[in-house]
Design a protein around this motif. Structure first.
Motif, PDB file in Angstrom:
ATOM      1  N   LEU A   1      57.793  73.949  36.487  1.00 31.51           N
ATOM      2  CA  LEU A   1      58.602  72.749  36.290  1.00 31.51           C
ATOM      3  C   LEU A   1      59.588  72.946  35.140  1.00 31.51           C
ATOM      4  N   SER A   2      60.760  72.382  35.285  1.00 30.89           N
ATOM      5  CA  SER A   2      61.787  72.467  34.246  1.00 30.89           C
ATOM      6  C   SER A   2      61.284  71.842  32.946  1.00 30.89           C
ATOM      7  N   ILE A   3      61.692  72.425  31.817  1.00 30.75           N
ATOM      8  CA  ILE A   3      61.290  71.880  30.523  1.00 30.75           C
ATOM      9  C   ILE A   3      61.923  70.507  30.292  1.00 30.75           C
ATOM     10  N   ASN A   4      62.936  70.178  31.089  1.00 30.76           N
ATOM     11  CA  ASN A   4      63.579  68.877  30.973  1.00 30.76           C
ATOM     12  C   ASN A   4      62.935  67.815  31.856  1.00 30.76           C
ATOM     13  N   GLN A   5      61.846  68.174  32.532  1.00 34.09           N
ATOM     14  CA  GLN A   5      61.125  67.250  33.398  1.00 34.09           C
ATOM     15  C   GLN A   5      59.866  66.764  32.692  1.00 34.09           C
ATOM     16  N   SER A   6      59.746  65.460  32.517  1.00 33.67           N
ATOM     17  CA  SER A   6      58.566  64.893  31.866  1.00 33.67           C
ATOM     18  C   SER A   6      57.559  64.324  32.854  1.00 33.67           C
ATOM     19  N   GLY A   7      57.954  64.171  34.103  1.00 32.59           N
ATOM     20  CA  GLY A   7      57.048  63.621  35.092  1.00 32.59           C
ATOM     21  C   GLY A   7      56.014  64.632  35.546  1.00 32.59           C
ATOM     22  N   PHE A   8      54.773  64.184  35.715  1.00 31.83           N
ATOM     23  CA  PHE A   8      53.678  65.001  36.236  1.00 31.83           C
ATOM     24  C   PHE A   8      53.404  66.235  35.375  1.00 31.83           C
ATOM     25  N   ARG A   9      53.536  66.067  34.074  1.00 34.15           N
ATOM     26  CA  ARG A   9      53.219  67.158  33.157  1.00 34.15           C
ATOM     27  C   ARG A   9      52.204  66.679  32.137  1.00 34.15           C
ATOM     28  N   LYS A  10      51.313  67.577  31.759  1.00 32.17           N
ATOM     29  CA  LYS A  10      50.295  67.227  30.781  1.00 32.17           C
ATOM     30  C   LYS A  10      50.952  66.873  29.446  1.00 32.17           C
ATOM     31  N   LYS A  11      50.372  65.867  28.778  1.00 31.33           N
ATOM     32  CA  LYS A  11      50.836  65.419  27.464  1.00 31.33           C
ATOM     33  C   LYS A  11      52.268  64.881  27.502  1.00 31.33           C
ATOM     34  N   HIS A  12      52.706  64.447  28.682  1.00 26.51           N
ATOM     35  CA  HIS A  12      54.024  63.826  28.834  1.00 26.51           C
ATOM     36  C   HIS A  12      53.853  62.458  29.484  1.00 26.51           C
TER      37      HIS A  12
ATOM     38  N   ALA B   1      75.804  70.090  27.660  1.00 28.19           N
ATOM     39  CA  ALA B   1      75.198  68.784  27.861  1.00 28.19           C
ATOM     40  C   ALA B   1      73.693  68.962  27.980  1.00 28.19           C
ATOM     41  N   GLN B   2      72.962  67.906  27.702  1.00 25.75           N
ATOM     42  CA  GLN B   2      71.517  67.905  27.861  1.00 25.75           C
ATOM     43  C   GLN B   2      71.138  66.959  28.979  1.00 25.75           C
ATOM     44  N   LEU B   3      70.147  67.367  29.746  1.00 29.96           N
ATOM     45  CA  LEU B   3      69.714  66.574  30.882  1.00 29.96           C
ATOM     46  C   LEU B   3      68.211  66.409  30.808  1.00 29.96           C
ATOM     47  N   HIS B   4      67.752  65.199  31.044  1.00 34.48           N
ATOM     48  CA  HIS B   4      66.308  64.945  31.037  1.00 34.48           C
ATOM     49  C   HIS B   4      65.968  64.016  32.183  1.00 34.48           C
ATOM     50  N   PHE B   5      64.866  64.309  32.855  1.00 36.82           N
ATOM     51  CA  PHE B   5      64.454  63.419  33.929  1.00 36.82           C
ATOM     52  C   PHE B   5      62.945  63.219  33.939  1.00 36.82           C
TER      53      PHE B   5
ATOM     54  N   ASP C   1      64.190  59.565  37.665  1.00 35.49           N
ATOM     55  CA  ASP C   1      65.029  58.918  36.647  1.00 35.49           C
ATOM     56  C   ASP C   1      65.717  59.996  35.817  1.00 35.49           C
ATOM     57  N   THR C   2      67.038  60.049  35.910  1.00 34.58           N
ATOM     58  CA  THR C   2      67.795  61.134  35.290  1.00 34.58           C
ATOM     59  C   THR C   2      68.811  60.597  34.298  1.00 34.58           C
ATOM     60  N   VAL C   3      68.921  61.280  33.164  1.00 34.18           N
ATOM     61  CA  VAL C   3      69.928  60.920  32.172  1.00 34.18           C
ATOM     62  C   VAL C   3      70.595  62.202  31.673  1.00 34.18           C
ATOM     63  N   ILE C   4      71.923  62.174  31.573  1.00 28.32           N
ATOM     64  CA  ILE C   4      72.700  63.273  30.983  1.00 28.32           C
ATOM     65  C   ILE C   4      73.329  62.740  29.709  1.00 28.32           C
ATOM     66  N   TYR C   5      73.259  63.514  28.636  1.00 25.15           N
ATOM     67  CA  TYR C   5      73.911  63.079  27.401  1.00 25.15           C
ATOM     68  C   TYR C   5      74.589  64.258  26.721  1.00 25.15           C
ATOM     69  N   CYS C   6      75.795  63.983  26.239  1.00 26.08           N
ATOM     70  CA  CYS C   6      76.621  64.992  25.579  1.00 26.08           C
ATOM     71  C   CYS C   6      76.951  64.516  24.172  1.00 26.08           C
ATOM     72  N   CYS C   7      76.819  65.420  23.219  1.00 23.15           N
ATOM     73  CA  CYS C   7      77.112  65.095  21.818  1.00 23.15           C
ATOM     74  C   CYS C   7      78.191  66.034  21.307  1.00 23.15           C
ATOM     75  N   ALA C   8      79.156  65.485  20.593  1.00 25.42           N
ATOM     76  CA  ALA C   8      80.249  66.289  20.051  1.00 25.42           C
ATOM     77  C   ALA C   8      80.827  65.596  18.828  1.00 25.42           C
ATOM     78  N   LEU C   9      81.612  66.355  18.045  1.00 21.28           N
ATOM     79  CA  LEU C   9      82.204  65.803  16.828  1.00 21.28           C
ATOM     80  C   LEU C   9      83.301  64.804  17.133  1.00 21.28           C
ATOM     81  N   SER C  10      83.911  64.908  18.297  1.00 23.29           N
ATOM     82  CA  SER C  10      84.931  63.942  18.707  1.00 23.29           C
ATOM     83  C   SER C  10      84.509  63.286  20.012  1.00 23.29           C
TER      84      SER C  10
END
Length: 374
Positions: free
Chosen positions: A23-34, A145-149, A153-162
């Motif tokens: 499973l992807s490290i960005n997936q929190s569903g069906f994982r132990k301690k998540h 960008a970072q992606l977590h699901f 349920d999926t969310v993409i978020y990008c962080c930058a100085l501008s």
């Protein structure tokens, strides 16, 4: 019987996925301690860190239309083969999904049964896990960008100085995710997909290009969004979440007092513990640093609930309520949840240390007494 079989297969499949780190490290569903709380905490922590570094963060909350119903069986079998499941295992799952029918029944009438050619069964034990495998590579090729699901349920978020750069990175990442969704034959629900901007900047650029889909439809920018049961606002104040929570709790508290004559003390205590406290506890470690005024509104309702349990007067001091019911204050309760979350993996180690120290003290005391008696 079917649920039992599905549960056994689900546990074996999850153990296989966990052991082989599939499973992807960005997936929190069906994982132990998540859980949903750890998933929301991960996203909010990344956003908060970016803001602390004087960066701007743009988050896109993706919604898919009928995700369970649009899973292509041929692609799913290929995905399961890619995660190194044996041919017999893939064949078993193919048989599990085949020969299923569906119909509609209303007022004693039933429609004609139709064969189900796509999708995984909703309400089943294996359905969500199969969907997780199906979208496991959704974050593939996503850059800047970072992606977590959590499940779907999926969310993409990008962080930058501008803020302009954050929007550009978001648009590129969104195109990549849409391309993957197209390959998986999943449909993006553009009406429910929302964009949020997190920034400390007082004046935001007015000429920012909107985030659009591959078909040119603009994504709506919102100031709040309900993610995994937590209402997030663009100021991360959790004021809206607490307001919505207090509204639900007031309705329950009103019901309690209208019917308090029907319950004994123990029944009132169990009723509150089963129907009131879970709502109060969910996500409390996320909003525990909200303003004192917001948290005070929850304390007021909590004290009212304790008065309902004890059937005592309104002016009874809250310290007396805590003592007589045997429950701590909400501040203590939230801290205990916080400590439990971060020390849970090590509770066995702590227990062993405490037992060892106790044993050493007892043996030392007995040895001293034996020495003195000699």
């Amino acid at each position: 019987m079917v649920k039992i079989l599905e549960t056994l297969v689900s546990e074996q499949l999850k153990e296989f996925l966990f052991t082989n780190s599939i499973l992807s490290i960005n997936q929190s569903g069906f994982r132990k301690k998540h859980s949903t709380i750890t998933a929301a905490m991960k996203v909010l922590n990344d956003i908060t860190e970016a803001i602390d570094k004087q960066q701007h963060c743009v988050s896109l909350f993706i919604d898919r239309s009928k995700a369970f119903d649009t899973v292509d069986h041929a692609i799913l079998r290929q995905r399961m083969s890619n995660v190194v499941l044996s041919e017999h295992a893939v064949a078993w799952f193919a048989n599990y999904l085949s020969d299923k029918t569906q119909c509609t029944q209303f007022d004693g009438l039933m429609s004609v049964k139709l064969s189900v050619l796509n999708g995984v069964p909703q309400g089943s034990v294996l359905g969500p896990l199969l969907l997780t495998i199906y979208i496991n590579d959704l974050d593939k090729n996503v850059q800047n960008a970072q992606l977590h699901f959590y499940a779907d349920d999926t969310v993409i978020y990008c962080c930058a100085l501008s803020l302009t750069k954050a929007f550009q990175n978001m648009q590129t990442a969104f195109y990549t995710v849409q391309h993957t969704l197209c390959q998986l034959k999943l449909i993006l629900n553009t009406d429910k997909t929302k964009l949020m901007v997190f920034s400390n900047a007082r004046n935001r650029p007015l000429n920012l290009s909107p985030i659009t889909t591959c078909h040119g439809k603009e994504i709506e920018v919102v100031t709040s969004y309900k993610y995994l049961g937590i209402l997030i606002d663009d100021g991360l104040s959790f004021k809206l979440h607490i307001q919505q929570l207090t509204k639900k709790l007031k309705l329950k508290l009103g019901f309690y007092f209208r019917n308090k004559a029907c319950f004994s003390f123990e029944a009132r205590r169990r009723l509150v513990s089963a129907t009131f406290m879970p709502l109060l506890d969910y996500g409390d470690i996320l909003y525990m640093n909200a303003s004192a005024q917001c948290l005070r509104s929850i304390d007021t309702l909590y004290h009212g609930t304790l008065r309902f349990i004890l059937n005592c007067k309104t002016l009874t001091h809250h310290c007396t309520l805590y003592t007589r019911v045997g429950w701590p204050s909400l501040v203590t309760r939230r801290l205990s949840h916080w400590y439990t979350l971060f020390t849970k993996p090590y509770w066995v180690y702590y227990l062993f240390i405490c037992a060892f120290l106790l044993f050493r003290n007892v043996v030392g005391t007995l040895f001293v007494r034996w020495t003195l008696s000699c």
